[in-house]
Motif scaffolding. Structure first.
Motif, short mmCIF file in Angstrom:
data_model
loop_
_atom_site.label_atom_id
_atom_site.label_comp_id
_atom_site.label_asym_id
_atom_site.label_seq_id
_atom_site.Cartn_x
_atom_site.Cartn_y
_atom_site.Cartn_z
N ASP A 106 -22.57 -6.53 39.06
CA ASP A 106 -23.84 -6.51 38.34
C ASP A 106 -24.56 -5.19 38.61
O ASP A 106 -25.69 -5.16 39.05
CB ASP A 106 -24.70 -7.70 38.77
CG ASP A 106 -25.92 -7.88 37.89
OD1 ASP A 106 -25.93 -7.32 36.78
OD2 ASP A 106 -26.85 -8.59 38.31
N GLY A 107 -23.84 -4.10 38.38
CA GLY A 107 -24.42 -2.78 38.65
C GLY A 107 -25.16 -2.21 37.48
O GLY A 107 -26.16 -1.53 37.63
N SER A 108 -24.67 -2.46 36.26
CA SER A 108 -25.36 -2.00 35.06
C SER A 108 -24.84 -2.78 33.87
O SER A 108 -23.72 -3.29 33.90
CB SER A 108 -25.14 -0.50 34.84
OG SER A 108 -23.77 -0.20 34.79
N PRO A 109 -25.63 -2.92 32.80
CA PRO A 109 -25.22 -3.71 31.64
C PRO A 109 -23.95 -3.15 30.99
O PRO A 109 -23.79 -1.94 30.87
CB PRO A 109 -26.42 -3.60 30.70
CG PRO A 109 -27.58 -3.28 31.58
CD PRO A 109 -27.02 -2.43 32.68
N LEU A 110 -23.07 -4.04 30.58
CA LEU A 110 -21.80 -3.66 29.95
C LEU A 110 -21.88 -3.85 28.45
O LEU A 110 -22.37 -4.87 27.97
CB LEU A 110 -20.67 -4.52 30.51
CG LEU A 110 -19.25 -4.22 30.03
CD1 LEU A 110 -18.77 -2.89 30.58
CD2 LEU A 110 -18.30 -5.34 30.46
N LYS A 111 -21.42 -2.86 27.70
CA LYS A 111 -21.43 -2.92 26.24
C LYS A 111 -20.01 -2.73 25.73
O LYS A 111 -19.28 -1.85 26.18
CB LYS A 111 -22.32 -1.81 25.65
CG LYS A 111 -23.77 -1.82 26.14
CD LYS A 111 -24.54 -3.00 25.57
CE LYS A 111 -26.01 -2.92 25.98
NZ LYS A 111 -26.78 -4.07 25.47
N ILE A 112 -19.62 -3.56 24.76
CA ILE A 112 -18.35 -3.38 24.06
C ILE A 112 -18.66 -3.17 22.59
O ILE A 112 -19.31 -4.02 21.96
CB ILE A 112 -17.43 -4.60 24.24
CG1 ILE A 112 -17.09 -4.81 25.72
CG2 ILE A 112 -16.15 -4.44 23.44
CD1 ILE A 112 -16.17 -5.99 26.00
N GLU A 113 -18.24 -2.03 22.04
CA GLU A 113 -18.59 -1.70 20.66
C GLU A 113 -17.55 -0.75 20.08
O GLU A 113 -16.71 -0.18 20.81
CB GLU A 113 -19.98 -1.05 20.61
CG GLU A 113 -20.11 0.20 21.46
CD GLU A 113 -21.53 0.64 21.65
OE1 GLU A 113 -22.45 -0.13 21.32
OE2 GLU A 113 -21.74 1.78 22.13
#
Length: 342
Positions: A106-113
């Motif tokens: 939970d270090g930074s938000p993950l984005k898949i795009e």
């Protein structure tokens, strides 16, 4: 909603064990902070950053996150490892990783795009400089890649990896690890995959946990009267369905090439119900998951497809007469006694 500038987060306890294993292998001094995070479910992200800085200070070389990732085992990634073993393709595994990644790192938000028409980007939102370094970024990416390498049958074909920090001297070490071009001083920290890689199948030959669960499911079947091949297929479908949160009777009946009514009549002939069969499978899964000290009760509830941890706890108390915490403590005590006898 918490603003990004205030964001800190936490790290899965198994990653603390990973750093301990790495430090021992390299003959490093084990810091008090690293010692304290052994056998905990989670610890604060700032402590993770502190431990990594200490390891970096002792070794003083770049690409350290890649070295650490070489020591990753499924036990270090907890719930994601369990879930991955029920996925069929890389695309499905990545989707599940996105759904649950904060339970691990939970270090930074993950984005898949989409990156472009032929590629997909998996990227981490940039954090304030006091929360992120090159090593925190590279270990987040490297652990994810190692996670995928455990479960992908034909290897991972990356298109490119991007980092935001300055270019190190040993870029070749990064390109050798990721087996693709690696760029630095970019706008985002990201992995870029070809879209066609999403169809790569998940490895079927080394699903140790899945085989264990299937054996337990088979043992449960043997307690039933007049067990049929249909019962075995039903048991396996429920087991996999729970791990995918897709276990509703309509969906399971369709997998078995039956109507919902046909399945209900079959179970009625055995004096049971679909819900009871689901609860039987949940109970055997719960017993397996509770023996993993790094899985929290919240994570186990998710693996069993309960919407709330409290619902899992109530069900477990009905099954065993004990709370999950009491059962886990008793099991550990029993195991310790066996070890002492040996």
């Amino acid at each position: 909603m918490m603003q990004l500038k205030d964001y800190a987060g936490s790290v899965y306890g198994g990653l603390g064990q990973l750093l301990y294993t790495f430090s021992e292998a390299k003959g490093l001094k084990i810091s008090a902070a690293l010692q304290q995070v052994q056998n905990v479910e989670r610890f604060d992200y700032t402590i993770w950053r502190q431990i990594l800085d200490d390891i970096q200070l002792q070794l003083q070389r770049s690409a350290l996150g890649l070295e650490i990732a070489d020591y990753v085992q499924p036990k270090h990634i907890g719930i994601i490892g369990y879930i991955a073993q029920s996925c069929e393709t890389l695309g499905e595994a990545l989707t599940r990783y996105h759904d649950f990644h904060r339970l691990i790192y939970d270090g930074s938000p993950l984005k898949i795009e989409y990156y472009d028409e032929q590629h997909i980007s998996i990227r981490w939102e940039n954090l304030p400089s006091h929360l992120t370094t090159q090593i925190t970024d590279e270990i987040a990416i490297a652990v994810m890649i190692q996670f995928l390498r455990f479960f992908i049958a034909d290897g991972i074909k990356l298109y490119q990896v991007n980092f935001i920090h300055h270019k190190p001297k040993n870029v070749m070490a990064y390109e050798a690890f990721f087996n693709c071009p690696v760029k630095f001083q970019q706008d985002k920290v990201e992995l870029i995959f070809p879209l066609n890689a999403l169809a790569i199948p998940i490895k079927q030959s080394d699903q140790t946990l899945q085989k264990l669960l299937m054996r337990q499911a088979q043992a449960l079947l043997e307690t039933l009267p007049n067990t049929t091949q249909l019962d075995e297929r039903l048991q396996q479908s429920i087991l996999l369905g729970l791990q995918k949160n897709n276990y509703q009777i309509k969906s399971i009946a369709k997998q078995l090439n039956m109507s919902t009514r046909q399945l209900q009549r079959h179970l009625q002939s055995q004096d049971t119900t679909y819900q009871q069969r689901v609860q039987d499978v949940r109970q055997l899964l719960a017993a397996q998951y509770l023996q993993d000290p790094y899985l929290s009760l919240h994570e186990i509830a998710l693996l069993l497809s309960y919407s709330e941890q409290s619902a899992f706890q109530r069900a477990f108390k009905q099954w065993t007469g004990l709370t999950p915490q009491q059962w886990r403590a008793q099991k550990k005590l029993d195991n310790d006694k066996v070890m002492n006898i040996r």
